[in-house]
Design a protein around this motif. Structure first.
Motif, short mmCIF file in Angstrom:
data_model
loop_
_atom_site.label_atom_id
_atom_site.label_comp_id
_atom_site.label_asym_id
_atom_site.label_seq_id
_atom_site.Cartn_x
_atom_site.Cartn_y
_atom_site.Cartn_z
N LEU A 61 0.82 -1.21 0.00
CA LEU A 61 0.00 0.00 0.00
C LEU A 61 0.86 1.26 0.00
N GLU A 62 1.91 1.28 0.80
CA GLU A 62 2.74 2.47 0.84
C GLU A 62 3.40 2.75 -0.51
N GLU A 63 3.70 1.68 -1.26
CA GLU A 63 4.30 1.87 -2.57
C GLU A 63 3.27 2.36 -3.59
N VAL A 64 2.07 1.80 -3.56
CA VAL A 64 1.02 2.28 -4.47
C VAL A 64 0.72 3.75 -4.20
N ASN A 65 0.74 4.14 -2.93
CA ASN A 65 0.45 5.53 -2.57
C ASN A 65 1.44 6.52 -3.16
N ARG A 66 2.61 6.05 -3.55
CA ARG A 66 3.62 6.95 -4.13
C ARG A 66 3.26 7.40 -5.55
N PHE A 67 2.33 6.70 -6.17
CA PHE A 67 1.96 7.00 -7.55
C PHE A 67 0.60 7.69 -7.60
N ASP A 68 0.43 8.52 -8.58
CA ASP A 68 -0.85 9.22 -8.77
C ASP A 68 -1.78 8.34 -9.58
N VAL A 69 -2.36 7.34 -8.93
CA VAL A 69 -3.21 6.37 -9.62
C VAL A 69 -4.54 6.20 -8.89
N LYS A 70 -5.53 5.75 -9.62
CA LYS A 70 -6.84 5.46 -9.03
C LYS A 70 -7.35 4.07 -9.43
N LYS A 71 -7.14 3.71 -10.70
CA LYS A 71 -7.70 2.48 -11.25
C LYS A 71 -6.57 1.50 -11.56
N ILE A 72 -6.60 0.34 -10.90
CA ILE A 72 -5.48 -0.60 -10.95
C ILE A 72 -5.93 -1.94 -11.53
N LEU A 73 -5.18 -2.45 -12.49
CA LEU A 73 -5.44 -3.79 -13.03
C LEU A 73 -4.49 -4.78 -12.37
N VAL A 74 -5.07 -5.80 -11.73
CA VAL A 74 -4.28 -6.85 -11.08
C VAL A 74 -4.33 -8.08 -11.98
N ILE A 75 -3.18 -8.50 -12.48
CA ILE A 75 -3.09 -9.60 -13.43
C ILE A 75 -2.55 -10.82 -12.69
N THR A 76 -3.31 -11.92 -12.74
CA THR A 76 -2.93 -13.11 -11.99
C THR A 76 -3.46 -14.34 -12.71
N ASP A 77 -3.13 -15.52 -12.21
CA ASP A 77 -3.67 -16.73 -12.86
C ASP A 77 -4.89 -17.22 -12.09
N PRO A 78 -5.75 -18.02 -12.72
CA PRO A 78 -7.02 -18.41 -12.11
C PRO A 78 -6.85 -19.15 -10.79
N PHE A 79 -5.80 -19.97 -10.66
CA PHE A 79 -5.59 -20.75 -9.43
C PHE A 79 -5.42 -19.83 -8.23
N LEU A 80 -4.61 -18.80 -8.36
CA LEU A 80 -4.37 -17.89 -7.25
C LEU A 80 -5.63 -17.11 -6.90
N TYR A 81 -6.42 -16.80 -7.90
CA TYR A 81 -7.70 -16.14 -7.64
C TYR A 81 -8.65 -17.07 -6.91
N ASP A 82 -8.70 -18.32 -7.36
CA ASP A 82 -9.63 -19.28 -6.76
C ASP A 82 -9.31 -19.57 -5.30
N ILE A 83 -8.03 -19.59 -4.93
CA ILE A 83 -7.68 -19.89 -3.53
C ILE A 83 -7.66 -18.63 -2.66
N GLY A 84 -8.00 -17.50 -3.26
CA GLY A 84 -8.12 -16.27 -2.48
C GLY A 84 -6.83 -15.52 -2.23
N LEU A 85 -5.74 -15.95 -2.84
CA LEU A 85 -4.47 -15.29 -2.57
C LEU A 85 -4.46 -13.85 -3.07
N THR A 86 -5.16 -13.59 -4.17
CA THR A 86 -5.16 -12.23 -4.70
C THR A 86 -5.87 -11.25 -3.78
N ASN A 87 -6.71 -11.76 -2.87
CA ASN A 87 -7.36 -10.86 -1.91
C ASN A 87 -6.34 -10.15 -1.02
#
Length: 401
Positions: free
Chosen positions: A22-48
């Protein structure tokens, strides 16, 4: 003679280092973020673990999961088009090398015109001209080193090619071994040997330097002494930590010194037979090094020592032979097939593999021994037979020791 050494991106390493996201994201002037991951990591909740703190802080996140191992060019084209159309301000990659490579590709080419194929190393005609979106890379494997390199690898019809430019380097890398705990043994083994291959190829590379040597040898020490435990007991915190550090250091080593014959010959295996990149490197590792052994005996003696053995009473030649044997034994110990037959590859495929392997001139140029077409075929044949062979002694080259 001066040498260019690159240490980027800004990195956080160690257990629970994801807490710095979070502290690193805060350094950038951004609002909308695309998180790119594989389906397995999404399914097990790791991307949360990535999206929850960002959303709580008010950022808009979207998760993109159309990621596959050894991603084909079409997957890259689709992701770049999606990133352009939806006007994201930042991309975050979470996963193995495929997810991270695609993230780098999307982050840079979203701000460029044309197709991804226009920027390929072997055939592309367009040049990368700007840095694109901020990129944060979070590996969940200990293997590819993609978080600290400037290339994105894509599978073509029968081989692979890359998009490469320093603008592909991440702005931030977060290497948290806690994220690798859920990695299955098979993937732990393949990605781990991939990282080891990065280190040993960087160490014998014609572009090696004092700095890349130090990185490579420490990576070899860490990986060689932890990979078997990480594969057999994925919950072992020390083994996972050592593998993460080893992979990270190996990535820095090969980013600066480059890889060579093993990777050049692995690309056609992935392209033609869709074998995972780590497995492709693993099955070829002892056969390439057995073949080129004479060109780097002293360096292979050093590798043998770094793997935890002692060469004190051995000649360079004997130590180099033992090094090849230990590389082969390590691959077998982590249950990766030690011949091409183990991947159901027929002998009549060796010619087409050779034809594609010889095209990887950018990578082959770093080999301490020149590898011509007949050499490449001989190595593939050795890997098919499961018998290490070496180059005949009639070759002449300045030996890299």
């Amino acid at each position: 003679m001066s040498e260019k050494i690159t240490f980027t991106p800004l990195s956080y390493t160690g257990w629970d280092s994801l807490s710095h996201l979070l502290e690193e994201v805060n350094r950038f002037d951004v609002k909308k973020i695309l998180v790119i991951t594989d389906p397995f990591l999404y399914d097990i909740g790791l991307t949360n673990k990535v999206t929850d703190p960002l959303e709580e802080a008010g950022y808009v996140t979207e998760i993109y999961t159309d990621v596959v191992p050894e991603p084909p060019l079409a997957i890259g084209e689709k992701l770049v088009a999606y990133t352009r159309e939806n006007l994201f301000d930042m991309v975050i990659g979470v996963g193995g090398g495929s997810a991270l490579d695609l993230t780098k590709l999307a982050g840079v080419l979203a701000s460029h015109e044309g197709k991804v194929e226009d920027y390929l190393n072997l055939t592309g005609t367009k040049k990368i001209t700007n840095k694109g979106l901020p990129k944060i890379l979070i590996p969940t494997t200990s293997g590819t080193g993609s978080e600290v390199t400037n290339i994105s690898v894509l599978s073509l019809e029968t081989t692979k090619d890359v998009v490469t430019h320093d603008y592909l380097l991440a702005d931030v890398a977060i290497v948290d071994p806690a994220l690798t705990i859920s990695l299955p043994p098979k993937v732990t083994a393949a990605t781990g040997v991939d990282a080891l291959t990065h280190a040993v190829e960087a160490y014998v590379s014609k572009n090696a330097s004092v700095v890349s040597d130090a990185l490579a040898l420490q990576a070899i020490r860490l990986i060689s002494n932890s990979i078997r435990t990480a594969v057999s007991n994925g919950q072992d915190k020390q083994a996972r930590t050592d593998m993460s550090y080893g992979s990270y250091l190996a990535g820095l080593a090969f980013f600066n010194a480059g890889v060579a014959g093993v990777h050049a010959l692995a690309y056609p295996l992935g392209g033609q037979f869709h074998i995972a990149h780590g497995d492709s490197n693993a099955v070829l590792l002892p056969y390439v090094f057995g073949y080129i052994r004479q060109s780097c005996e002293k360096r292979m003696k050093d590798i043998y020592d770094a793997m935890g053995f002692s060469s004190a009473n051995l000649s360079q030649e004997e130590a180099s032979y033992r090094c090849v044997a230990e590389l082969k034994r390590l691959v077998e110990d982590v249950n990766i097939p030690s011949s091409l037959k183990g991947f159901n590859i027929a002998e009549d495929a060796l010619e087409s593999l050779t034809n594609d392997g010889v095209k990887q001139k950018r990578i082959l140029a770093r080999s301490p021994m020149p590898l011509l077409k007949e050499d490449i075929y001989t190595i593939y044949k050795a890997a098919f037979d499961g018998e290490v062979v070496e180059k005949s002694r009639d070759w002449k080259i300045e030996v890299h020791n």
